[in-house]
Design a protein around this motif. Structure first.
Motif, PDB file in Angstrom:
ATOM      1  N   GLU A 150     -53.105 -65.336  22.195  1.00 12.20           N
ATOM      2  CA  GLU A 150     -54.237 -66.206  22.514  1.00 12.20           C
ATOM      3  C   GLU A 150     -55.477 -65.409  22.880  1.00 12.20           C
ATOM      4  OE1 GLU A 150     -52.752 -65.470  26.739  1.00 12.20           O
ATOM      5  OE2 GLU A 150     -52.039 -65.336  24.662  1.00 12.20           O
ATOM      6  N   ALA A 196     -54.407 -69.686  29.451  1.00 11.30           N
ATOM      7  CA  ALA A 196     -53.711 -69.820  28.170  1.00 11.30           C
ATOM      8  C   ALA A 196     -53.215 -71.233  27.929  1.00 11.30           C
ATOM      9  CB  ALA A 196     -52.533 -68.843  28.117  1.00 11.30           C
ATOM     10  N   SER A 444     -52.362 -70.059  17.613  1.00  9.76           N
ATOM     11  CA  SER A 444     -53.250 -68.895  17.568  1.00  9.76           C
ATOM     12  C   SER A 444     -53.782 -68.738  16.152  1.00  9.76           C
ATOM     13  CB  SER A 444     -52.502 -67.626  18.014  1.00  9.76           C
ATOM     14  OG  SER A 444     -51.419 -67.345  17.132  1.00  9.76           O
ATOM     15  N   PRO A 450     -57.175 -71.156  21.195  1.00  9.61           N
ATOM     16  CA  PRO A 450     -55.760 -70.781  21.120  1.00  9.61           C
ATOM     17  C   PRO A 450     -55.090 -70.917  22.473  1.00  9.61           C
ATOM     18  CG  PRO A 450     -57.137 -68.825  21.160  1.00  9.61           C
ATOM     19  CD  PRO A 450     -58.068 -70.000  21.079  1.00  9.61           C
ATOM     20  N   GLY A 451     -53.786 -71.044  22.467  1.00  9.37           N
ATOM     21  CA  GLY A 451     -53.049 -71.140  23.723  1.00  9.37           C
ATOM     22  C   GLY A 451     -51.737 -71.863  23.536  1.00  9.37           C
TER      23      GLY A 451
END
Length: 607
Positions: A150, A196, A444, A450-451
């Motif tokens: 991420e 994240a 991602s 992202p996460g």
């Protein structure tokens, strides 16, 4: 057993590192300096052999203190544990983290795997290597996935010493990575685990609900937010009642195999052989996977509680948490959580005053993807090369140390907490009949946010990617990581369930969802996957050992256009892929062809 030791001696630092783990030697046979014992007689040989499982921690101790493992250090460790040096050499050379050749005390691991490659890891590596050449005091090593997808591209600096120091640079630039390697202690702190979790604060979150809400270092804060309510209910239900709840919930393994958890627990609990063991697999080395890291960093007590429940249900009194070596912050958080739980009576001889004894040992991996396979993981803990075993017998019959063992990954175990606090019917009401509950997905690649995302089973791929913000020009999505498969941009209506992805000809795997736009060179991405499997094959079986090499060679010829006939190489790839899938001992070889096959068939990668 060949106990032929060489003449090399350990340095004072190497001896101190081993003694800090094992205690001072008691005799000259074990390497003590005094000569008050007759070397024709060895005391404690059987006891030392029973400690062979400390070989991997011993190798870590030396590598952490000095930066590499010399022949003298290996000899000394082998004397202390009565392990043949030839066998210990085989173990030490099995893992990518260890070096048996001199190297600088500081090592900078720069990730070159899928997410980082798509984010410019090639240029990052070239720039770092140009700045940190010979004489810089830093060894630069191109690394497989560091589990920081991420924040790609990522780099991890490790400086040997007492104590060992680590620092992460992610997302990394050449300047930031060089600065981190030069002064790990002065590196800026990592963002909290909640960074994240793009859904943080969403009241519908189940497994990630406490990440960012509780202080991961505070046991009191964890208990104030519902912690240990599940364990109290487990004691009220009894072992059989816990297994019944888990079975009725429909929970299946989240590591990729999707085996019913209740059946696995019942099979272990019913075995008459004793003792039983519990192993938590936190060695998530699948490229693109980082969900277990986020749980351990953001909600570590949840895993301690879940492991305690699983052990209670299956009759285990010792649990092993096998945590991947590239997760220094997760290691620190889990060690702290285990120590605090033990100090407060939540681990130890009398858990919660219920007369049940259970404790957790943390074992650190050392960079071997194949150790994600359960029997390879057992071998690694026992102090052998992390090579998979042939099955049967299955782990529920003969697992760790030859005893009945239940093995689950982090995400599977923490699902047990809402099952017990809410009840199996309420848990099973989420998701679909064949895939109950929620699932963590590691998103991602070519996305804006992202996460780790938590969604109910049955959510479509498109609905998952929408909040992540897919960039323009989406070409393909990789499901399941390097061992998974690609789907096209027009296939986003695939339901994210075990049965739905199976019908679509792909897999959920460990929950990797990696998007790639049209700026990513797909053929070179496939070549990186092939190189990954070649490097990570343990080499035990011929189909995998040879097949992964042949696969990479064929892809090299296609990518570089050095082969006269691409169609011929594709035919060869199919033949090799079938051989690996049908004849390999473990899942590594059986799935090494999946992503390449799906790219050829679904995306026309080499058409």
């Amino acid at each position: 057993m060949d106990l032929h030791f060489g003449d090399s001696k350990p340095t004072d630092e190497e001896r101190a590192a081993v003694d800090a783990l094992l205690g001072p030697p008691e005799s000259s046979w074990e390497g003590a300096d005094r000569c008050d014992t007759d070397l024709r007689w060895a005391r404690g040989g059987c006891e030392a052999r029973d400690r062979r499982d400390l070989l991997l921690p011993g190798l870590h101790a030396v590598n952490d203190r000095v930066g590499w493992i010399s022949e003298g250090a290996l000899n000394y460790l082998c004397r202390r544990l009565t392990v043949p040096p030839a066998e210990a050499y085989g173990v030490a050379t099995f893992y990518a983290t260890f070096s048996l050749r001199p190297r600088p005390a500081t090592v900078l691991h720069v990730c070159t795997d899928l997410a980082c490659a798509a984010a410019g890891a090639g240029d990052l590596c070239a720039g770092v290597e140009a700045r940190l050449g010979p004489g810089s005091g830093v060894a630069v090593e191109r690394s497989p996935c560091l589990g920081l997808c991420e924040r790609a591209p990522a780099a991890l600096a490790v400086r040997a010493g007492d104590p060992v120091r680590t620092a992460v640079s992610a997302p990394a630039t050449v300047e930031a990575a060089v600065r981190t390697a030069g002064a790990p202690d002065a590196a800026p702190p990592e963002p909290p685990a909640v960074a994240a979790v793009p859904q943080a604060g969403d009241p519908s979150l189940t497994l990630l609900g406490r990440v960012g809400v509780v202080d991961p270092a505070s046991l009191d804060d964890y208990r104030a937010h519902g912690g240990y309510a599940a364990l109290r209910r487990a004691f009220a239900l009894g072992p059989a009642g816990v297994i019944r709840e888990v079975t009725d919930s429909g929970l299946v393994g989240r590591g990729g195999a999707a085996f019913p958890t209740g059946r696995k627990w019942q099979a272990t609990a019913s075995r008459p052989d004793r003792p039983h063991y519990l192993v938590c697999n936190a060695d998530e080395s699948e490229p693109g996977t980082f969900k277990d890291r986020v749980i351990m960093e953001g909600d570590p007590y949840a895993l301690v509680e879940a492991m305690t429940i699983a052990a209670y249900a299956t009759g285990a009194h010792t649990g092993y948490l096998y945590l991947r070596g590239e997760y220094p912050r997760a290691l620190h958080r889990m060690r702290h959580a285990v120590d605090r739980a033990r100090a407060r009576g939540l681990l130890g001889d009398d858990v919660l005053g219920q007369g049940y004894a259970f404790d957790i040992e943390i074992r650190r991996g050392a960079g071997a993807y194949v150790c994600g396979e359960e029997t390879a993981l057992f071998n690694s803990i026992e102090g052998y090369r992390g090579e998979p075993r042939s099955k049967p017998p299955f782990p529920v019959e003969k697992g760790l140390f030859g005893k009945p063992t239940v093995e689950n990954n982090v995400e599977t175990l923490v699902n047990v907490l809402p099952i017990l606090t809410r009840g199996a019917p309420a848990y099973a009401a989420t998701g679909t009949p064949g895939s109950t509950g929620t699932k963590l997905f590691c998103v991602s690649g070519s996305v804006e946010r992202p996460g780790v995302y938590e969604v109910p089973f049955g959510t479509t791929l498109g609905a998952l990617l929408e909040p992540a913000g897919v960039r323009e020009g989406l070409r393909a999505v990789l499901l399941g990581g390097a061992a998974g498969g690609f789907v096209r941009a027009d296939e986003l209506d695939i339901p994210l369930t075990f049965e739905g992805t199976r019908e679509a000809g792909t897999t959920l795997g460990s929950g990797v969802v990696m998007a790639f736009d049209d700026t990513v060179p797909l053929p070179r991405l496939l070549l990186r996957i092939a190189r990954f499997f070649r490097d990570e094959s343990c080499g035990q079986c011929v189909p995998c050992r040879v097949g992964t090499v042949r696969q990479e060679e064929a892809l090299h010829r296609i990518v570089e256009r050095t082969g006269a006939d691409a169609a011929g190489d594709i035919a060869l790839l199919r033949e090799v892929g079938r051989a690996m899938r049908d004849a390999s001992i473990c899942g590594l070889g059986q799935t090494a062809w999946n992503a390449v096959e799906s790219a050829i068939d679904r995306l026309g990668a080499y058409a």
